[in-house]
Write an enzyme that holds these catalytic residues in place. Sequence first.
Site, PDB file in Angstrom:
ATOM      1  N   TRP A  59       0.820  -1.216   0.000  1.00 15.18           N
ATOM      2  CA  TRP A  59       0.000   0.000   0.000  1.00 15.18           C
ATOM      3  C   TRP A  59       0.853   1.263   0.000  1.00 15.18           C
ATOM      4  O   TRP A  59       0.329   2.361  -0.183  1.00 15.18           O
ATOM      5  CB  TRP A  59      -0.912   0.025   1.226  1.00 15.18           C
ATOM      6  CG  TRP A  59      -1.943  -1.054   1.273  1.00 15.18           C
ATOM      7  CD1 TRP A  59      -2.005  -2.187   0.508  1.00 15.18           C
ATOM      8  CD2 TRP A  59      -3.072  -1.107   2.147  1.00 15.18           C
ATOM      9  NE1 TRP A  59      -3.097  -2.942   0.860  1.00 15.18           N
ATOM     10  CE2 TRP A  59      -3.771  -2.300   1.865  1.00 15.18           C
ATOM     11  CE3 TRP A  59      -3.552  -0.269   3.153  1.00 15.18           C
ATOM     12  CZ2 TRP A  59      -4.927  -2.679   2.540  1.00 15.18           C
ATOM     13  CZ3 TRP A  59      -4.701  -0.638   3.838  1.00 15.18           C
ATOM     14  CH2 TRP A  59      -5.391  -1.824   3.525  1.00 15.18           C
ATOM     15  N   LYS A  60       2.136   1.121   0.300  1.00 18.43           N
ATOM     16  CA  LYS A  60       3.032   2.290   0.423  1.00 18.43           C
ATOM     17  C   LYS A  60       2.410   3.287   1.408  1.00 18.43           C
ATOM     18  O   LYS A  60       1.778   2.856   2.378  1.00 18.43           O
ATOM     19  CB  LYS A  60       3.307   2.892  -0.956  1.00 18.43           C
ATOM     20  CG  LYS A  60       3.806   1.817  -1.940  1.00 18.43           C
ATOM     21  CD  LYS A  60       4.369   2.344  -3.211  1.00 18.43           C
ATOM     22  CE  LYS A  60       4.834   1.190  -4.096  1.00 18.43           C
ATOM     23  NZ  LYS A  60       5.411   1.628  -5.353  1.00 18.43           N
TER      24      LYS A  60
ATOM     25  N   GLU B 170      11.699  -6.048  -8.983  1.00 13.36           N
ATOM     26  CA  GLU B 170      10.939  -4.839  -9.292  1.00 13.36           C
ATOM     27  C   GLU B 170      11.854  -3.850 -10.024  1.00 13.36           C
ATOM     28  O   GLU B 170      12.585  -3.079  -9.381  1.00 13.36           O
ATOM     29  CB  GLU B 170      10.442  -4.173  -7.999  1.00 13.36           C
ATOM     30  CG  GLU B 170       9.504  -5.024  -7.190  1.00 13.36           C
ATOM     31  CD  GLU B 170       8.565  -4.177  -6.333  1.00 13.36           C
ATOM     32  OE1 GLU B 170       7.356  -4.335  -6.474  1.00 13.36           O
ATOM     33  OE2 GLU B 170       9.053  -3.328  -5.561  1.00 13.36           O
TER      34      GLU B 170
ATOM     35  N   GLY C 296       5.414   2.375 -10.783  1.00 12.07           N
ATOM     36  CA  GLY C 296       4.616   3.595 -10.803  1.00 12.07           C
ATOM     37  C   GLY C 296       4.615   4.334 -12.131  1.00 12.07           C
ATOM     38  O   GLY C 296       4.155   5.470 -12.213  1.00 12.07           O
TER      39      GLY C 296
ATOM     40  N   SER D 163       4.069  -1.816 -11.947  1.00  9.66           N
ATOM     41  CA  SER D 163       2.930  -1.544 -12.826  1.00  9.66           C
ATOM     42  C   SER D 163       2.127  -2.791 -13.193  1.00  9.66           C
ATOM     43  O   SER D 163       1.658  -2.925 -14.331  1.00  9.66           O
ATOM     44  CB  SER D 163       3.393  -0.803 -14.096  1.00  9.66           C
ATOM     45  OG  SER D 163       3.917   0.466 -13.753  1.00  9.66           O
TER      46      SER D 163
ATOM     47  N   GLY E 291       1.628  -2.484  -6.439  1.00 11.08           N
ATOM     48  CA  GLY E 291       1.552  -1.176  -5.793  1.00 11.08           C
ATOM     49  C   GLY E 291       0.205  -0.536  -6.054  1.00 11.08           C
ATOM     50  O   GLY E 291      -0.814  -0.898  -5.470  1.00 11.08           O
TER      51      GLY E 291
END
Length: 256
Positions: free
Chosen positions: A10-11, A169, A175, A214, A235
């Site tokens: 969730w950051k 990643e 993102g 992504s 994410g």
Amino acid sequence: MQQRLIAGNWKMHKTVQEALAFIQEFAKLAPQGNQVEIAVAPPFLALHAVGQSLGDGDYPFKLAAQDLFWEEEGAFTGEISAPMLKHLGCHYVIIGHSERRRLFGETDEEANKKVHAAIRHGLSPILCVGESLQERQAGRTSAIVREQALRGLQGVSSEAIQKVTLAYEPVWAIGTGHAASVVQAEEVHTLLRTTFQEQWGQAGQEIRILYGGSVTPENAGELFRSAHINGALVGKACLNPQAFAKIIHLASPIPQ
Ligand code: 13P
């Protein structure tokens, strides 16, 4: 190989109230059964409430933290230790995310100390590795990813390695809306698999290697057709219960 793992990072998103609302909504949509393992990694402040709601609802999701500090306790203002996470019911802890490396200067050596602290206290680390765009363009992807993985996991025994999950990643895919292609991901996953087998023998064969960067309901199906992709660290798309549930639906058992 074990079942796939789909973990939502969730950051720095969602208040405690928003976190609880998400879990309620997501629980209605997530697939039942244990074909795929599911984990959610809310911010530290929401771990307690989310952990309790997972317990109450008997949901088949595991709780994950986004980071930890390697000391058990002491004068470390702002830090959170492995025993604190363990007592909240965390199962996984994400370590060495590229945002922590890039924005907070975390090194492979620090990631390694965190991996050992997690294992010492019964948490399963999800170690993140990945090259930047410049490193990829300079043809250094394999060297960078191998180095980050081996340094981050240095000194982990073949017994303890079974608790470890790796997440590839690529920094340029996080993102940006531009996920790695299946070919690009497979190339790195295969390299990591070989590296793990060289280092840990049979135990290295069992380490799950997730892809992150992504991942969306639109591209997850294609990624999961690859037997080399043992799950995903999601994410942005994991913040939406419908999108996260769809990704999990697409992550059927690993093809043989
Ligand atoms: P996005 O899915 O938003 O690209 O983030 C991936 C990630 O960093 C998961 O840890």
